[in-house]
Every structure is written in structure tokens, then in C-alpha cells.
Design an enzyme around this catalytic site. Structure first.
Site, PDB file in Angstrom:
ATOM      1  N   ASN A  49       0.754  -1.162   0.181  1.00 32.53           N
ATOM      2  CA  ASN A  49       0.269   0.022  -0.120  1.00 32.53           C
ATOM      3  C   ASN A  49       0.671   1.172  -0.227  1.00 32.53           C
ATOM      4  O   ASN A  49       0.293   2.225  -0.245  1.00 32.53           O
ATOM      5  CB  ASN A  49      -1.128  -0.056   1.054  1.00 32.53           C
ATOM      6  CG  ASN A  49      -2.150  -1.039   0.945  1.00 32.53           C
ATOM      7  OD1 ASN A  49      -2.239  -1.602  -0.373  1.00 32.53           O
ATOM      8  ND2 ASN A  49      -2.971  -1.227   2.020  1.00 32.53           N
ATOM      9  N   ARG A  55      -7.995  -0.742  -7.849  1.00 32.37           N
ATOM     10  CA  ARG A  55      -8.739   0.349  -7.413  1.00 32.37           C
ATOM     11  C   ARG A  55      -7.896   1.356  -7.190  1.00 32.37           C
ATOM     12  O   ARG A  55      -8.227   2.891  -7.344  1.00 32.37           O
ATOM     13  CB  ARG A  55      -9.696   0.073  -6.305  1.00 32.37           C
ATOM     14  CG  ARG A  55     -10.800  -0.586  -6.559  1.00 32.37           C
ATOM     15  CD  ARG A  55     -11.721  -0.474  -5.503  1.00 32.37           C
ATOM     16  NE  ARG A  55     -11.809   0.704  -4.736  1.00 32.37           N
ATOM     17  CZ  ARG A  55     -12.744   1.601  -5.287  1.00 32.37           C
ATOM     18  NH1 ARG A  55     -13.532   1.271  -5.949  1.00 32.37           N
ATOM     19  NH2 ARG A  55     -12.965   2.782  -4.617  1.00 32.37           N
ATOM     20  N   CYS A  83     -16.301  -2.920  -5.420  1.00 34.27           N
ATOM     21  CA  CYS A  83     -15.500  -4.193  -5.248  1.00 34.27           C
ATOM     22  C   CYS A  83     -16.000  -4.919  -4.079  1.00 34.27           C
ATOM     23  O   CYS A  83     -17.067  -4.639  -3.450  1.00 34.27           O
ATOM     24  CB  CYS A  83     -13.874  -3.831  -5.005  1.00 34.27           C
ATOM     25  SG  CYS A  83     -13.631  -3.243  -3.325  1.00 34.27           S
ATOM     26  N   ASP A 132      -7.497  -4.001   7.373  1.00 33.03           N
ATOM     27  CA  ASP A 132      -6.966  -4.874   6.715  1.00 33.03           C
ATOM     28  C   ASP A 132      -6.310  -6.427   7.401  1.00 33.03           C
ATOM     29  O   ASP A 132      -5.942  -7.264   6.769  1.00 33.03           O
ATOM     30  CB  ASP A 132      -5.648  -4.481   5.920  1.00 33.03           C
ATOM     31  CG  ASP A 132      -6.307  -3.717   4.783  1.00 33.03           C
ATOM     32  OD1 ASP A 132      -7.267  -3.546   4.440  1.00 33.03           O
ATOM     33  OD2 ASP A 132      -5.270  -2.748   4.147  1.00 33.03           O
ATOM     34  N   VAL A 154     -14.971   0.297   8.927  1.00 34.18           N
ATOM     35  CA  VAL A 154     -14.363   1.034   7.681  1.00 34.18           C
ATOM     36  C   VAL A 154     -14.846   0.687   6.235  1.00 34.18           C
ATOM     37  O   VAL A 154     -15.281   1.666   5.688  1.00 34.18           O
ATOM     38  CB  VAL A 154     -12.894   0.737   7.862  1.00 34.18           C
ATOM     39  CG1 VAL A 154     -12.159   1.546   6.270  1.00 34.18           C
ATOM     40  CG2 VAL A 154     -12.034   1.133   9.007  1.00 34.18           C
ATOM     41  N   ARG A 195      -2.199 -10.760  -5.254  1.00 35.13           N
ATOM     42  CA  ARG A 195      -2.384  -9.382  -5.345  1.00 35.13           C
ATOM     43  C   ARG A 195      -1.454  -8.778  -4.074  1.00 35.13           C
ATOM     44  O   ARG A 195      -0.910  -7.573  -4.406  1.00 35.13           O
ATOM     45  CB  ARG A 195      -3.768  -8.863  -5.377  1.00 35.13           C
ATOM     46  CG  ARG A 195      -4.499  -9.032  -6.684  1.00 35.13           C
ATOM     47  CD  ARG A 195      -5.871  -8.232  -6.442  1.00 35.13           C
ATOM     48  NE  ARG A 195      -5.829  -6.939  -6.043  1.00 35.13           N
ATOM     49  CZ  ARG A 195      -6.518  -6.428  -5.135  1.00 35.13           C
ATOM     50  NH1 ARG A 195      -7.508  -7.045  -4.598  1.00 35.13           N
ATOM     51  NH2 ARG A 195      -6.297  -5.233  -4.587  1.00 35.13           N
TER      52      ARG A 195
END
Ligand code: UD1
Length: 423
Positions: free
Chosen positions: A23, A92, A116, A308, A330, A400
Site C-alpha cells: 500500500n 482500484r 469491489c 486489513d 471501515v 495481489r
């Protein structure tokens, strides 16, 4: 499509290194659009998402070269400002090229990312932030079309804390005229990493890591060299792998300060740690009967518990002593792993944003389906602790965001094998 076959019940042992943060790396790749010349990024993870970001900037005219964790990007004077649907739909985070293109070239045309698996994930705040800087924006044929002769600094209050929205505005403001103040800015460590790189490029920014960030625009930025921060979500996932298998593992190349809330929750469960400057060892409980406590968790923006790691923590709670409540604040649809964990024998009652997990004594291996990136990781963790064989289908989600995940786990002694399936 590839799948992972996990034979549960193995104790893990040894050392594992955390890769660079996905990220952060993605945003740095888009930040490179702000300055012509060669940018060099080290500790870049070899991931599908990084590949997608490189393909996108290549489509804009950049050259990329990736070897042994070092990514070199040659940025020319860009003449194509369109991020196409085919590239944006794969990832995204592609919306993050909007700010840099708009502020450097005065024009950007970026496909709307769409929703998504984990939620609708609108980009209204990205657009509002660009408008606050003076951009004219229209949505046309599925694209965000943004124009501005020269962006102008302004004050902007984010209604909701948004990591991507904050990053897009920071990159846009770096080359705007005058001063921009971002209020209720996101405080995630990846924001600080991006700001550190922007500063190396010459940007004038202060307040990163707090909710008010100030950017004084300058005329020109220059490329630089930078090392990507460690992936705190991968680090947390590996520590939970140690926890759920009741193992002692040494997780290195991480930043312990980024994991404080996660460690506090794991300590509340009854786990103990040895924390060093850039490593954490999860210690093995010597009692053979040890069962960890059920602990409630609510996901919230940094520095609170990260969304996450919600799915991975839930996997751990399925085998805890007692009942825990996990609240997701979130994203609105981030419980898709629940039905898959139930296939392994977990006892979970999900409502829209709250799941009640009653700890069981055992899980049993079964075929399951990965639905998104972090959900896939939670199924691998559950599989490590389940009795028998767990087959995780659609593992491309995992690729990913986790670099060599099954290799890292295998080196710790786990039985995890990748196979090709017909799914
Ligand atoms: C980033 C991370 C993702 C992480 C998330 C939250 C990357 C590539 N991804 O995603 O792994 O789970 O932060 O820590 O860095 N929102 C709006 N309008 C907007 C933007 C966001 O309503 O314009 C909402 C989102 O739908 C979500 C919340 O704000 O409910 C937070 O999203 P945001 O922080 O923007 O997440 P991302 O940057 O997409």
C-alpha cells in the site's frame, strides 16, 4: 486457476522476513508521475498489484524495470493522460494517478474504479478534494475527466478519513499554487512514507502522521531514490500465523511501532512477544493446554485496529476460549470470509457490520473460496490450524498483496502447496 492446499496441524518455527508494503509501493509508483527522469524504489514487493500499477504508468509512456526488489521508473514528458478502464478495473488504487496527472499536466482522464467485493468504495472525496484545488471535473462515459490550468492551494476538510483521498490530494497539492491544508487527513504510516518520498523530490509538506497536513506548492519536483517501508499488514498476518498454530516464530524486517494496537489485542488474547528494533518474536506458550482468550475488536483508521487484519483476527477468534465480537466500521461488506470459515466448522453469526464468534475446540479442513485479498489470508491461517486438508480456491486474490506467501509459510514448516485447479 491456482489454489492452495494446506495440511493443518503443523507447528511453525524459525524466521521470516516481511516484504515492502504494497500500500506504500503503489502510491510511490503513481507519485513518480510528478517528476520527469528516473525514480528508483527499493524493497518493492513482487506482487500482482505492483505489476498492474506498472502497466498503468507504462500505458502513459513511462518505462519500468523491476529486478530483485528494485523498481526503476523512467518518466518522460507525458502526453497520454488516460488511465483506461481495463487497467483501472484490475486495481482500484489506480485512481491515485488522478492527482499527479492533473497537477503536473492540467488534465487527467481516469476510469471510474467501480465497487469491489468489500464495498461500494466511492471516490467522491477524491473528486471533492480536486475540486477544492480548483479542478473542473465531469463524469463522462465511465471516466473522471479532470481539468485545471493550474491547481490552487486551499483548505479541505475530509468528511471521512480516507487513505487514498488524502494521498491523491497530497500529490496534487505538491505542485499547486500556494498553500493547501488537509483537515481530518488520514494518519496511516503509508501516508508518511509517501510524504517522505515527496519531500525527497523537493515537496514542502508538514504535519504528516497527524490529522492536519499542510502542503506549500512548488513549481517543480525532481526524481529521487527511496526504500519502501515494511508491510505492516503482512507482518500482522504472519504474527497471527504464529498465534493460531501456537508456534514461536521470529518475524523480521518490520516496524514494531506500526503494530501497537495489533500487539495489544494479541496480548489480551494471552500471547507474549519479544519486541526488538525491527523484529518481533511471538513466544510459544509452554503449556500444552494453552487456549487463547476471545477478544473483541473494532476496526478503525490508524492507529486503531486495521480493517486489513480483521479477517485474519477473526480466523484466530474461531478457536479462542469464549465469545468475541468483531465490528467492522471501515468497509460495509467485509465479512465474506465468514461463510468460508463456517465451512471449516467455525461458529460465527454475522450481521451487517458485527460478527459474533463463539470459539470452537477444533476446525476441520474443507474446500473454501477466497473472495478478496485479506479474506484469502484468513482462510490460509484457519487452514494452518484446522485438522486435515483445506483447499483454498481463487488464490489469485492472495497474489495481489502477499509476496511468496506460501513459500514463506513453508520455510517456517507449514504444509502449504500451490496447485493448478480447473475452477
Ligand atoms: C486503503 C488501502 C486498503 C485499506 C484502506 C483502509 C491501499 C491501496 N488500500 O484503501 O488496503 O483497507 O485504505 O485502511 O492503500 N470513502 C468514501 N469516499 C471516498 C473515499 C473513501 O466514502 O472518496 C470511504 C470508503 O468507501 C471506505 C472508507 O472511506 O468506507 C475508507 O476508505 P479509504 O481509506 O479511502 O481506503 P482506500 O484508500 O481505498
Amino acid at each position: 486457476m491456482d489454489r492452495l492446499v494446506v495440511k493443518g496441524g503443523q507447528s511453525l518455527r524459525g524466521e521470516v522476513q516481511v516484504s515492502g508494503a504494497k500500500n506504500s509501493a503503489l502510491k510511490l509508483i503513481f507519485a513518480s508521475l510528478l517528476a520527469e527522469g528516473e525514480h528508483v524504489f527499493r524493497n518493492v514487493p513482487a506482487l500482482k498489484d505492483v505489476e498492474s500499477a506498472c502497466l498503468l504508468i507504462q500505458s502513459l509512456g513511462c518505462e519500468t524495470h523491476f529486478q530483485n526488489g528494485t523498481l526503476r521508473i523512467k518518466v518522460p514528458q507525458i502526453t497520454n493522460y488516460e488511465a483506461s478502464y481495463d487497467l483501472v478495473r484490475k486495481m482500484r488504487a489506480s485512481i491515485l494517478c488522478l492527482g499527479p496527472l492533473l497537477s503536473k499536466y492540467g488534465f487527467a482522464q481516469v476510469s471510474l474504479p467501480g465497487g469491489c467485493a468489500i464495498g461500494t468504495r466511492p471516490i467522491d472525496l477524491h473528486i471533492a478534494a480536486m475540486k477544492a484545488l480548483g479542478a473542473q471535473i465531469e463524469i463522462k462515459d465511465g471516466y473522471v475527466v479532470a481539468r485545471a490550468k493550474k491547481l490552487k492551494g486551499s483548505n479541505f476538510l475530509f468528511e471521512t478519513s480516507t487513505v487514498g483521498g488524502t494521498e491523491n490530494m497530497l500529490m496534487a497539492a505538491a505542485l499547486a499554487d500556494g498553500v493547501t491544508t488537509l483537515e481530518n487527513a488520514a494518519k496511516e504510516p503509508e501516508i508518511i512514507d509517501l510524504v517522505n518520498y515527496l519531500k525527497m523530490m523537493g515537496a514542502r509538506i508538514s504535519g504528516e502522521g497527524t490529522s492536519v497536513i499542510q502542503v506549500t506548492g512548488i513549481d517543480r519536483l525532481k526524481p529521487a531514490e527511496f526504500t519502501v517501508m515494511p508491510d505492516r499488514i503482512e507482518a500482522g498476518t504472519l504474527l497471527i500465523a504464529g498465534a493460531i498454530t501456537k508456534s514461536e516464530i521470529h518475524v523480521s524486517c518490520l516496524e514494531p511501532g506500526h503494530l501497537e494496537t495489533v500487539l495489544t489485542k494479541l496480548k489480551d488474547c494471552g500471547f507474549s512477544f519479544h519486541v526488538e528494533k525491527n523484529a518481533i518474536t511471538i513466544l510459544q506458550n509452554k503449556s500444552a493446554e494453552f487456549v487463547w482468550n476471545a477478544v473483541d475488536v473494532t476496526t478503525q483508521p490508524y492507529p486503531l485496529f486495521p480493517t486489513d487484519l480483521q479477517a485474519q483476527f477473526m480466523a484466530l477468534m474461531t478457536l479462542a476460549e469464549g465469545t468475541s465480537v468483531i465490528t467492522e466500521t471501515v468497509f460495509e461488506n467485509r465479512f465474506m470470509h465468514v461463510q468460508e470459515l463456517i465451512r471449516l466448522g467455525a461458529d460465527i453469526s454475522p450481521k451487517t457490520r458485527v460478527a459474533v464468534i463463539r470459539g470452537k475446540k477444533i476446525l476441520n479442513g474443507a474446500p473454501v473460496m477466497a473472495t478478496d485479498l485479506r479474506a484469502s489470508a484468513s482462510l490460509v491461517l484457519a487452514g494452518l490450524a484446522a485438522q486435515g486438508e483445506t483447499i483454498i480456491n481463487r488464490i489469485y486474490h492472495l497474489d495481489r498483496g502477499y509476496e511468496k506467501f506460501e513459500k514463506k509459510l513453508s520455510m517456517l514448516g507449514a504444509h502449504v502447496v500451490r496447485t493448478s485447479g480447473s475452477d
